[in-house]
Design a protein around this motif. Structure first.
Motif, mmCIF file in Angstrom:
data_model
loop_
_atom_site.group_PDB
_atom_site.id
_atom_site.type_symbol
_atom_site.label_atom_id
_atom_site.label_comp_id
_atom_site.label_asym_id
_atom_site.label_seq_id
_atom_site.Cartn_x
_atom_site.Cartn_y
_atom_site.Cartn_z
ATOM 1 N N GLY A 20 0.813 -1.217 0.000
ATOM 2 C CA GLY A 20 0.000 0.000 0.000
ATOM 3 C C GLY A 20 0.840 1.259 0.000
ATOM 4 N N GLU A 21 1.901 1.275 0.830
ATOM 5 C CA GLU A 21 2.785 2.448 0.881
ATOM 6 C C GLU A 21 3.545 2.614 -0.423
ATOM 7 O OE1 GLU A 21 3.394 4.969 3.036
ATOM 8 O OE2 GLU A 21 1.545 4.273 3.986
ATOM 9 N N ALA A 22 3.974 1.514 -1.016
ATOM 10 C CA ALA A 22 4.692 1.595 -2.295
ATOM 11 C C ALA A 22 3.783 2.140 -3.383
ATOM 12 C CB ALA A 22 5.234 0.219 -2.682
ATOM 13 N N LEU A 23 2.538 1.683 -3.418
ATOM 14 C CA LEU A 23 1.603 2.163 -4.429
ATOM 15 C C LEU A 23 1.328 3.653 -4.255
ATOM 16 C CD1 LEU A 23 -0.998 -0.758 -4.602
ATOM 17 C CD2 LEU A 23 0.879 -0.277 -6.194
ATOM 18 N N LEU A 69 4.234 5.530 -5.619
ATOM 19 C CA LEU A 69 4.279 5.438 -7.075
ATOM 20 C C LEU A 69 3.122 6.176 -7.739
ATOM 21 C CD1 LEU A 69 5.152 1.636 -7.366
ATOM 22 C CD2 LEU A 69 6.670 3.520 -8.044
ATOM 23 N N GLY A 70 2.062 6.453 -6.974
ATOM 24 C CA GLY A 70 0.865 7.036 -7.575
ATOM 25 C C GLY A 70 0.043 6.006 -8.325
ATOM 26 N N TRP A 71 0.169 4.730 -7.935
ATOM 27 C CA TRP A 71 -0.557 3.636 -8.565
ATOM 28 C C TRP A 71 -1.746 3.217 -7.705
ATOM 29 C CZ3 TRP A 71 3.596 -0.358 -10.594
ATOM 30 C CH2 TRP A 71 4.405 0.279 -11.550
ATOM 31 N N LYS A 72 -2.628 2.389 -8.293
ATOM 32 C CA LYS A 72 -3.777 1.847 -7.596
ATOM 33 C C LYS A 72 -3.644 0.327 -7.490
ATOM 34 C CE LYS A 72 -6.838 5.415 -9.506
ATOM 35 N NZ LYS A 72 -8.043 5.659 -10.366
ATOM 36 N N PRO A 73 -4.243 -0.286 -6.472
ATOM 37 C CA PRO A 73 -4.206 -1.757 -6.381
ATOM 38 C C PRO A 73 -4.728 -2.433 -7.650
ATOM 39 C CG PRO A 73 -5.001 -0.827 -4.329
ATOM 40 C CD PRO A 73 -4.904 0.326 -5.298
ATOM 41 N N ARG A 107 9.569 9.915 -0.439
ATOM 42 C CA ARG A 107 8.664 8.979 0.242
ATOM 43 C C ARG A 107 9.062 7.535 -0.051
ATOM 44 N NH1 ARG A 107 2.101 9.561 0.525
ATOM 45 N NH2 ARG A 107 1.724 7.754 1.895
ATOM 46 N N LEU A 108 9.376 7.252 -1.320
ATOM 47 C CA LEU A 108 9.757 5.886 -1.673
ATOM 48 C C LEU A 108 11.111 5.528 -1.058
ATOM 49 C CD1 LEU A 108 8.907 3.365 -3.183
ATOM 50 C CD2 LEU A 108 10.075 4.242 -5.210
ATOM 51 N N THR A 149 16.096 -1.955 -4.790
ATOM 52 C CA THR A 149 15.295 -1.337 -5.856
ATOM 53 C C THR A 149 13.879 -1.885 -5.786
ATOM 54 O OG1 THR A 149 15.565 -2.968 -7.653
ATOM 55 C CG2 THR A 149 17.316 -1.297 -7.389
ATOM 56 N N LEU A 150 13.000 -1.262 -6.545
ATOM 57 C CA LEU A 150 11.706 -1.854 -6.855
ATOM 58 C C LEU A 150 11.824 -2.501 -8.225
ATOM 59 C CD1 LEU A 150 10.668 -0.262 -4.421
ATOM 60 C CD2 LEU A 150 8.672 0.392 -5.793
ATOM 61 N N GLN A 151 11.378 -3.732 -8.309
ATOM 62 C CA GLN A 151 11.359 -4.455 -9.583
ATOM 63 C C GLN A 151 9.925 -4.381 -10.115
ATOM 64 O OE1 GLN A 151 13.059 -5.456 -11.985
ATOM 65 N NE2 GLN A 151 13.443 -7.657 -12.073
#
Length: 281
Positions: free
Chosen positions: A133-136, A139-143, A181-182, A193-195
């Motif tokens: 949830g925090e990563a999304l 990133l400005g992404w949605k589940p 934030r990330l 990293t984020l993959q």
């Protein structure tokens, strides 16, 4: 300062305009950590590998980003293997890293030299709802952007990465995240990293890798994350092994990269790529 030779190469590409730039420093003894950190900062690439001493084909290696030492770096390892092959001959070099021994096989492939690293034993764990949830949010992404066929996970093959798969290629094409934030989240979770991946076909993946903990917005080719992904796909039974996949990375950055990932039935993951010199202006 300890004497050594500094090389600059771009890994996972046949052209210096593509791939991921890496520094490779080779000397008789490793400099002090603060000196290696300063050299890496001066080089300015996402990673610089420092290699010494030479005992047959055994070497010790340490990796530094512009901001901090990291436990393992795949693209700098590929670049180091190519340099060792060109300066000392092809064969298999055994690199003693902070996470264990990493063999690197170096050979000529046509007119260009390539290297294959075999990672330490990979492992993975499910990513918590809070972490995802925090990563999304960062990133400005949605589940709903995520591909449920490849569940979020923390994956390791020398360094930890958060694997997030998206269902649509366009979601991956747009990357504009909250850097601070990330970075804070990743430091708290010990993530390198984020993959971020999109699966085009059973054996072709597209990837983007934010690397704020290293002071870098995005990595155009990430060998350690590729190995971690390969281990996760195998151990979560998301692919049939043995198999080989291709990871396409860096294209959105204008630095196209190709990472070949061999996933055996057991053991380390094999990541193969080329590396070419970068001219210093």
């Amino acid at each position: 300062m300890t004497a050594g030779t500094l090389y600059r190469l771009s890994a996972f590409s046949n052209h210096p305009e593509g791939g991921n730039p890496a520094g490779v420093w080779i000397g008789d003894t490793l400099p002090q950590p603060e000196v290696m950190q300063q050299i890496a900062a001066d080089v300015g690439f996402s990673e610089t590998a420092f290699i010494a001493p030479a005992i047959g084909k055994d070497r010790t290696v340490r990796y530094f980003s512009p901001e901090a030492e990291v436990s393992f770096c795949g693209h700098a390892t590929i670049a180091a293997g190519v340099v060792l092959g060109e300066t000392e001959g092809d064969g298999t070099y055994r690199l003693a890293t902070a996470v264990g021994e990493v063999p690197v096989a170096v050979r000529m492939r046509g007119v260009i030299r390539e290297a294959s690293l075999t990672s330490v034993a990979p492992r993975h764990t499910g990513a918590s709802d809070a972490l995802v949830g925090e990563a999304l949010l960062a990133l400005g992404w949605k589940p709903s952007d995520l591909d449920c066929a490849i569940p979020p996970a923390k994956a390791y093959a020398g360094a930890w990465h958060l694997v997030l798969a998206v269902a649509d290629a366009q979601r991956l094409a747009t990357l504009n995240y909250d850097f601070d934030r990330l970075k804070s989240l990743m430091l708290g979770e010990d993530l390198t990293t984020l993959q971020l991946i999109w699966r085009e076909s059973p054996d072709v993946f597209h990837s983007r890798n934010p690397f704020p903990v290293g002071g870098v917005v995005e990595d155009p080719a990430t060998g350690a994350a590729a190995a971690a992904l390969g281990g996760y796909l195998r151990d979560a039974r998301l692919v049939t092994v043995p198999t080989t996949i291709l990871i396409r990375q860096g294209e959105a950055m204008g630095r196209p990269s190709r990472l070949t990932v061999e996933i055996p039935a057991a053991g380390g993951i094999v990541v193969t790529g080329t590396a070419v010199p970068i001219k210093v202006k």
